[in-house]
Design a protein around this motif. Structure first.
Motif, PDB file in Angstrom:
ATOM      1  N   LEU A 196       0.832  -1.201   0.000  1.00 40.29           N
ATOM      2  CA  LEU A 196       0.000   0.000   0.000  1.00 40.29           C
ATOM      3  C   LEU A 196       0.868   1.253   0.000  1.00 40.29           C
ATOM      4  N   ALA A 197       1.921   1.258   0.819  1.00 38.22           N
ATOM      5  CA  ALA A 197       2.816   2.415   0.860  1.00 38.22           C
ATOM      6  C   ALA A 197       3.451   2.656  -0.502  1.00 38.22           C
ATOM      7  N   LEU A 198       3.852   1.592  -1.174  1.00 36.99           N
ATOM      8  CA  LEU A 198       4.441   1.727  -2.497  1.00 36.99           C
ATOM      9  C   LEU A 198       3.421   2.246  -3.502  1.00 36.99           C
ATOM     10  N   ALA A 199       2.200   1.705  -3.447  1.00 36.11           N
ATOM     11  CA  ALA A 199       1.164   2.148  -4.378  1.00 36.11           C
ATOM     12  C   ALA A 199       0.859   3.635  -4.190  1.00 36.11           C
ATOM     13  N   VAL A 247      -0.035  11.341   5.195  1.00 33.98           N
ATOM     14  CA  VAL A 247       0.130  10.076   5.912  1.00 33.98           C
ATOM     15  C   VAL A 247       1.550   9.525   5.724  1.00 33.98           C
ATOM     16  N   LEU A 248       2.038   9.523   4.492  1.00 35.65           N
ATOM     17  CA  LEU A 248       3.393   9.017   4.253  1.00 35.65           C
ATOM     18  C   LEU A 248       4.446   9.879   4.929  1.00 35.65           C
ATOM     19  N   ALA A 249       4.286  11.189   4.854  1.00 39.71           N
ATOM     20  CA  ALA A 249       5.271  12.083   5.458  1.00 39.71           C
ATOM     21  C   ALA A 249       5.295  11.931   6.979  1.00 39.71           C
ATOM     22  N   GLU A 250       4.127  11.815   7.599  1.00 36.60           N
ATOM     23  CA  GLU A 250       4.072  11.661   9.049  1.00 36.60           C
ATOM     24  C   GLU A 250       4.625  10.310   9.473  1.00 36.60           C
ATOM     25  N   ARG A 251       4.315   9.281   8.711  1.00 34.83           N
ATOM     26  CA  ARG A 251       4.871   7.968   9.022  1.00 34.83           C
ATOM     27  C   ARG A 251       6.391   7.990   8.935  1.00 34.83           C
ATOM     28  N   ARG A 252       6.917   8.654   7.926  1.00 40.40           N
ATOM     29  CA  ARG A 252       8.364   8.751   7.782  1.00 40.40           C
ATOM     30  C   ARG A 252       8.984   9.526   8.945  1.00 40.40           C
ATOM     31  N   ARG A 253       8.325  10.594   9.373  1.00 38.05           N
ATOM     32  CA  ARG A 253       8.844  11.385  10.490  1.00 38.05           C
ATOM     33  C   ARG A 253       8.868  10.570  11.782  1.00 38.05           C
ATOM     34  N   ARG A 254       7.799   9.819  12.035  1.00 43.45           N
ATOM     35  CA  ARG A 254       7.738   9.023  13.259  1.00 43.45           C
ATOM     36  C   ARG A 254       8.773   7.894  13.236  1.00 43.45           C
ATOM     37  N   ASP A 255       8.953   7.294  12.079  1.00 44.39           N
ATOM     38  CA  ASP A 255       9.964   6.237  11.983  1.00 44.39           C
ATOM     39  C   ASP A 255      11.359   6.795  12.226  1.00 44.39           C
ATOM     40  N   ALA A 256      11.630   7.997  11.708  1.00 42.50           N
ATOM     41  CA  ALA A 256      12.941   8.613  11.927  1.00 42.50           C
ATOM     42  C   ALA A 256      13.162   8.912  13.405  1.00 42.50           C
ATOM     43  N   GLU A 257      12.131   9.392  14.080  1.00 44.11           N
ATOM     44  CA  GLU A 257      12.257   9.652  15.517  1.00 44.11           C
ATOM     45  C   GLU A 257      12.466   8.364  16.302  1.00 44.11           C
ATOM     46  N   ARG A 258      11.750   7.306  15.909  1.00 41.93           N
ATOM     47  CA  ARG A 258      11.922   6.020  16.601  1.00 41.93           C
ATOM     48  C   ARG A 258      13.334   5.481  16.421  1.00 41.93           C
ATOM     49  N   LEU A 259      13.867   5.573  15.222  1.00 36.33           N
ATOM     50  CA  LEU A 259      15.229   5.105  14.985  1.00 36.33           C
ATOM     51  C   LEU A 259      16.241   5.923  15.782  1.00 36.33           C
ATOM     52  N   GLN A 260      15.976   7.223  15.907  1.00 38.90           N
ATOM     53  CA  GLN A 260      16.875   8.070  16.689  1.00 38.90           C
ATOM     54  C   GLN A 260      16.831   7.688  18.161  1.00 38.90           C
ATOM     55  N   ARG A 261      15.623   7.416  18.685  1.00 42.08           N
ATOM     56  CA  ARG A 261      15.511   6.999  20.085  1.00 42.08           C
ATOM     57  C   ARG A 261      16.215   5.656  20.307  1.00 42.08           C
ATOM     58  N   ASP A 262      16.048   4.737  19.368  1.00 47.29           N
ATOM     59  CA  ASP A 262      16.720   3.437  19.497  1.00 47.29           C
ATOM     60  C   ASP A 262      18.231   3.599  19.504  1.00 47.29           C
ATOM     61  N   ALA A 263      18.739   4.493  18.671  1.00 39.25           N
ATOM     62  CA  ALA A 263      20.183   4.715  18.623  1.00 39.25           C
ATOM     63  C   ALA A 263      20.694   5.293  19.944  1.00 39.25           C
ATOM     64  N   VAL A 264      19.929   6.209  20.521  1.00 43.87           N
ATOM     65  CA  VAL A 264      20.331   6.794  21.809  1.00 43.87           C
ATOM     66  C   VAL A 264      20.303   5.736  22.897  1.00 43.87           C
ATOM     67  N   THR A 265      19.278   4.875  22.884  1.00 42.25           N
ATOM     68  CA  THR A 265      19.185   3.809  23.889  1.00 42.25           C
ATOM     69  C   THR A 265      20.343   2.840  23.769  1.00 42.25           C
ATOM     70  N   ARG A 266      20.682   2.444  22.547  1.00 46.11           N
ATOM     71  CA  ARG A 266      21.812   1.534  22.364  1.00 46.11           C
ATOM     72  C   ARG A 266      23.110   2.155  22.831  1.00 46.11           C
ATOM     73  N   ALA A 267      23.289   3.437  22.537  1.00 46.91           N
ATOM     74  CA  ALA A 267      24.526   4.104  22.944  1.00 46.91           C
ATOM     75  C   ALA A 267      24.635   4.200  24.462  1.00 46.91           C
ATOM     76  N   ARG A 268      23.485   4.280  25.150  1.00 50.72           N
ATOM     77  CA  ARG A 268      23.501   4.404  26.601  1.00 50.72           C
ATOM     78  C   ARG A 268      23.712   3.055  27.279  1.00 50.72           C
ATOM     79  N   LEU A 269      23.140   1.996  26.702  1.00 50.73           N
ATOM     80  CA  LEU A 269      23.174   0.687  27.363  1.00 50.73           C
ATOM     81  C   LEU A 269      24.377  -0.164  26.961  1.00 50.73           C
ATOM     82  N   LEU A 270      24.795  -0.035  25.721  1.00 48.12           N
ATOM     83  CA  LEU A 270      25.895  -0.877  25.253  1.00 48.12           C
ATOM     84  C   LEU A 270      27.226  -0.169  25.465  1.00 48.12           C
TER      85      LEU A 270
END
Length: 274
Positions: A196-199, A247-270
């Protein structure tokens, strides 16, 4: 142009691209016929050299054996050289022969994925006829009329050859319509299926090429499928293409924020790597 024709045009535009999880299209260009001919010529020359070497070895080692044993040995050598060895190399290398390695090519599935033994075997089996028995004439003719320069073995196996070293071109994602940004930021948007996203992305990139009736029909269909995954609904009378872009732009923004949070968490824990 009819609506059905426009729908087929949208679907057909996906053929030559790999798709990421975000519905981003990455060009995966098929190798040209000229490059394929050079790679094939290298493989044929190497095959003939190996066959000549083995023929010399057989001629000197089978002088004293009977004719039946000699004929069996010749058949075994031919099968090994023309089928077993090429199929094994292509399977283990995930789509590369010596010629393709030199020319920086690789055989992939029609969907862009790596080939397995089944694909290599079908290609190798048909190559016995179209390349070795008929000196490559059927393969060249088939490649000339094929959009992806496919020989008959590729058509049967569902594969084609791509260039490995090529610049990937990412098409720009749709921008957030300013009027819909407040709604999109507060909306609950479920993950969109990749198809659906591709279409949606294809529609937004090519909507200007569609007839007005086809643009309305395709856009309304995509909007109906998308709004089933979004709550609350968008403002009334918002254009379908604007809602889909939001919808696509907001989904992309939220995914970018989630990836950034995951990167910060990994840097703090590992612990940092040494």
């Amino acid at each position: 142009m009819t609506i059905a024709t426009d729908r087929r045009a949208l679907r057909g535009s996906e053929v030559d691209h790999a798709v990421t999880g975000e519905g981003v299209l990455i060009d995966s260009p098929a190798a040209s016929l000229g490059v394929l001919l050079v790679a094939g010529l290298i493989d044929v020359i190497l095959t003939m050299l190996v066959l000549l070497l083995l023929a010399i070895v057989l001629a000197t080692s089978l002088i004293r054996v009977n004719e039946a044993v000699g004929a069996s040995a010749v058949v075994i050598v031919i099968v090994l050289v023309y089928l077993v060895v090429p199929v094994t190399i292509e399977t283990l290398s995930r789509g590369r022969s010596v010629g393709k390695l030199v020319m920086k090519l690789r055989v992939v599935r029609d969907d862009g994925g790596p080939i397995v033994f089944r694909h290599a075997f079908v290609r190798g089996l048909i190559a016995l006829v179209e390349i070795h028995m008929f000196q490559g004439v059927p393969a060249v003719i088939a490649a000339m009329v094929s959009k992806r320069s496919k020989r008959l073995g590729d058509m049967a196996a569902g594969t084609y050859t791509v260039r490995e070293e090529t610049a990937m071109r990412l098409q720009y994602p749709p921008h957030m319509p300013p009027a819909l940004q407040p709604w999109a930021a507060g909306a609950d948007i479920a993950p969109l299926p990749d198809g659906l996203a591709l279409a949606i992305r294809q529609f937004l990139l090519r909507s200007e090429q569609l007839s007005p009736s086809a643009r309305m029909a395709v856009g309304s269909d995509l909007l109906h499928r998308t709004l089933a995954l979004v709550s609350p609904p968008p403002p009334a009378h918002a254009p379908p293409d604007s809602v889909l872009a939001a919808v696509l732009a907001e989904r992309r923004r939220r995914d970018a924020e989630r990836l950034q949070r995951d990167a910060v968490t990994r840097a703090r824990l590992l612990p940092p790597s040494v």
